[in-house]
Structures are given as C-alpha cells and as structure tokens.
Design a protein around this motif. Structure first.
Motif, PDB file in Angstrom:
ATOM      1  N   PHE A  33       0.849  -1.189   0.000  1.00 34.62           N
ATOM      2  CA  PHE A  33       0.000   0.000   0.000  1.00 34.62           C
ATOM      3  C   PHE A  33       0.888   1.243   0.000  1.00 34.62           C
ATOM      4  O   PHE A  33       1.833   1.349   0.777  1.00 34.62           O
ATOM      5  N   GLY A  34       0.571   2.169  -0.895  1.00 37.73           N
ATOM      6  CA  GLY A  34       1.337   3.403  -0.965  1.00 37.73           C
ATOM      7  C   GLY A  34       2.636   3.232  -1.730  1.00 37.73           C
ATOM      8  O   GLY A  34       2.948   2.161  -2.248  1.00 37.73           O
ATOM      9  N   PRO A  35       3.430   4.295  -1.812  1.00 40.35           N
ATOM     10  CA  PRO A  35       4.665   4.273  -2.592  1.00 40.35           C
ATOM     11  C   PRO A  35       5.778   3.530  -1.872  1.00 40.35           C
ATOM     12  O   PRO A  35       5.733   3.345  -0.649  1.00 40.35           O
ATOM     13  N   PRO A  36       6.809   3.109  -2.609  1.00 35.58           N
ATOM     14  CA  PRO A  36       7.943   2.439  -1.965  1.00 35.58           C
ATOM     15  C   PRO A  36       8.742   3.428  -1.117  1.00 35.58           C
ATOM     16  O   PRO A  36       8.703   4.640  -1.346  1.00 35.58           O
ATOM     17  N   LYS A  37       9.468   2.895  -0.146  1.00 35.73           N
ATOM     18  CA  LYS A  37      10.320   3.748   0.670  1.00 35.73           C
ATOM     19  C   LYS A  37      11.412   4.390  -0.174  1.00 35.73           C
ATOM     20  O   LYS A  37      11.830   5.521   0.082  1.00 35.73           O
ATOM     21  N   ASP A  38      11.900   3.649  -1.167  1.00 37.95           N
ATOM     22  CA  ASP A  38      12.986   4.138  -2.019  1.00 37.95           C
ATOM     23  C   ASP A  38      12.591   3.909  -3.473  1.00 37.95           C
ATOM     24  O   ASP A  38      12.751   2.812  -4.001  1.00 37.95           O
ATOM     25  N   ARG A  39      12.080   4.943  -4.118  1.00 33.28           N
ATOM     26  CA  ARG A  39      11.599   4.814  -5.489  1.00 33.28           C
ATOM     27  C   ARG A  39      12.729   4.453  -6.450  1.00 33.28           C
ATOM     28  O   ARG A  39      12.562   3.618  -7.339  1.00 33.28           O
ATOM     29  N   ASP A  40      13.884   5.050  -6.275  1.00 35.18           N
ATOM     30  CA  ASP A  40      15.012   4.762  -7.166  1.00 35.18           C
ATOM     31  C   ASP A  40      15.435   3.302  -7.055  1.00 35.18           C
ATOM     32  O   ASP A  40      15.787   2.671  -8.055  1.00 35.18           O
ATOM     33  N   ALA A  41      15.401   2.757  -5.835  1.00 32.67           N
ATOM     34  CA  ALA A  41      15.751   1.349  -5.651  1.00 32.67           C
ATOM     35  C   ALA A  41      14.746   0.449  -6.351  1.00 32.67           C
ATOM     36  O   ALA A  41      15.122  -0.575  -6.952  1.00 32.67           O
ATOM     37  N   ALA A  42      13.460   0.806  -6.279  1.00 33.31           N
ATOM     38  CA  ALA A  42      12.432   0.010  -6.953  1.00 33.31           C
ATOM     39  C   ALA A  42      12.639   0.026  -8.464  1.00 33.31           C
ATOM     40  O   ALA A  42      12.525  -1.013  -9.132  1.00 33.31           O
ATOM     41  N   LEU A  43      12.939   1.186  -9.016  1.00 33.25           N
ATOM     42  CA  LEU A  43      13.192   1.290 -10.451  1.00 33.25           C
ATOM     43  C   LEU A  43      14.433   0.483 -10.838  1.00 33.25           C
ATOM     44  O   LEU A  43      14.464  -0.169 -11.890  1.00 33.25           O
ATOM     45  N   ALA A  44      15.446   0.487  -9.973  1.00 34.73           N
ATOM     46  CA  ALA A  44      16.668  -0.268 -10.254  1.00 34.73           C
ATOM     47  C   ALA A  44      16.387  -1.770 -10.300  1.00 34.73           C
ATOM     48  O   ALA A  44      16.952  -2.496 -11.129  1.00 34.73           O
TER      49      ALA A  44
END
Length: 295
Positions: A33-44
């Motif tokens: 639920f909601g955005p990831p704590k670290d968006r850049d890490a998720a994209l990586a």
C-alpha cells in the motif's frame, strides 16, 4: 519425483516464457500500500529484472494501488519485445489499505482500463480474474458472470489472454467452457500442496500454473529439513524451495518478488539449481509432514 534439470520455458498464451519470472507486488509500500520507501531502488530492481533476462512480470493495478504499474512503466517503457506483463483484476483497496472484492461488471471494466493507462499499453498480454474466498484460499461458486465480462473485453481487443487466480479445479473447468484459460495462479509451495492434482491436470493440458506465495508469503517457509538440504547443496533455503517448484512440474512458472537487486539475483540463481532425487525425497517428506499437521 526424480531429480532432473527443469525445462527452461513454458507456453503462456501464444508466447514461450522463461519459467522464472518476477512478481512486482513488493515494490509498493508496506502492506502493498502506498509508494515504496525508495523509489530509485524500486526502479533499479525492475531494470535489473530485464538485464537478468527475465521475460515475465506479474503485477496488478491494486498493488499500491497503481504504484507498481506506474513504476513498471517508468522503468521499462518502451517495453522489450519479448516481455510478457501479466496483471490481475477483481479487487480494490480501501482507504485503510484493506483488500476488497471488486468483481461487478463496471469494476472489472474499470480495472482493465486502469491497468492499460498506468502500464501505458493498448492491450494487456494476460489478465487474471482473481476470485475471493476465505483468506487466501478459494471458495466454490460460479465465476461465469465475471469471466463473461473479461471475455467481452478480450473480444474488444483490450485483453489478449485470460487466466484465473484463487480458484478451485471445478471453477477452472467452468472457466474453460467460457473462454480459453492460459494460466492458473493459486497458493502453492513446498508445504502448501492442495493443488497437486490440479497442477498435473493443467500440465497435461499445456496450461501454465503460477504459484503465489511460492516462498510462504507473509509467513516465510521455515523447516529444519529445508535448511539441511540447502546446506548440503550449497544454496539458501529459499533457493531450494524455488528449485523444488521448478522440478515439481514443467508447467510451473515462478514469480518470486523482491525489492532488492541482490535478492533478485539470488532468486534467479535458483533457476539453475538441479536437485538430486535424494534431495527431492527429503523435501517431499517435509511437505508430507506439513500436510499431516494441517489434517
């Protein structure tokens, strides 16, 4: 089940995909639920999925909601030609993060269009109709009304292939009478083996079976026997649990999820782990013991 090298691919709709894919659920925030704590890490992680040769991603617009699909689009669009994106419909999220059924015709129509918009696609490769039962298990009941709506969206060209999730063998049979079913996604792992007969039936029909919670889900698999086999073969217990699934049946497609690049690579390495007949027998003993406890 003797030890053997698992076949590398299986048919999913009209495509051959590698049997070890990726599940995007864990890219959202806590409780999916909601955005990831670290968006850049998720994209990586998503970019590493493609770099590692994975060609099958499982997602849903109710992860977040909308979060994982938007991340997938940002990280990977324009998509590789060989990438198959599978999504699910049949649920929505409450304001408190609760999981709520959403299977009315309007809700299903909206879910398909939400997935199309957030993924940036004109048609969805595979859409699984997710049914709701007791907790994470299926419950009997007709799926004709819901599946007919999805089949109509398929006829409109918005959905290429249809699958089912959280269903019984009887519901799979009913679904086949309405449209082609290319995959079934149910709860299954080393110690949760309710679908053993269904998996074999689907394999004979050439239909993919995709376990959710392949590593136990919210209660990760833990067993002294699993740890012992892992130590013997020089792998982690979770790698052994994934390898067991790949050797269980040739039609099993795996979608282990993670928000870590290192964990992703560890999961993918399980795809080349060849368990011996002795190791398989030991693991099956764990499964049999777990079944007797549940009974």
């Amino acid at each position: 089940m003797p030890g053997r090298s698992p076949s590398p691919t299986w048919r999913l709709g009209t495509r051959q995909v590698k049997r070890l894919g990726y599940g995007a659920m864990q890219l959202a925030g806590p409780g999916v639920f909601g955005p990831p704590k670290d968006r850049d890490a998720a994209l990586a992680v998503l970019r590493e999925v493609i770099a590692c040769g994975v060609d099958h991603i499982d997602t849903s617009d109710y992860y977040g909601p909308h979060v994982t699909n938007q991340l997938i689009r940002e990280a990977l669009s324009p998509y590789p030609d060989d990438l198959v994106i599978v999504t699910k419909i049949g649920a929505r999220r409450g304001a408190d993060g609760s999981w709520l059924p959403a299977t009315s015709p309007d809700a299903l129509w909206q879910a398909v269009h939400d997935n199309l918009r957030n993924l940036g696609l004109e048609a969805l490769d595979v859409v699984n109709l997710r049914l709701w039962g007791d907790g994470h298990g299926p419950a009997e009941g007709s799926l004709a009304a819901e599946l007919t709506v999805l089949a109509e969206l398929q006829q409109q060209g918005l959905v290429r292939h249809i699958g089912l999730s959280n269903v019984t063998a009887r519901q799979v049979g009913e679904g086949r009478g309405i449209c082609e079913i290319v995959c079934v996604q149910n709860h299954y792992n080393l110690v949760h083996r309710t679908d053993d007969a269904l998996i074999d039936e689907l394999a004979a029909a050439g239909t993919a079976y995709v376990p959710f919670f392949p590593l136990g889900g919210f209660s990760p698999l833990q067993s002294a026997g699993l740890t012992e086999v892992a130590a013997r073969v020089g792998a982690t217990p979770m790698q052994v649990a994934l390898a067991w699934l790949l050797q269980r049946a040739p039609n099993i497609l795996l979608i282990p999820g993670t928000g870590s690049v290192a964990h992703l690579r560890e999961n993918i390495a399980a795809g080349v782990l060849d368990l011996s007949g002795e190791a398989i027998a030991a693991l099956n003993t764990i499964a049999a013991g777990s079944a007797s406890v549940r009974a």
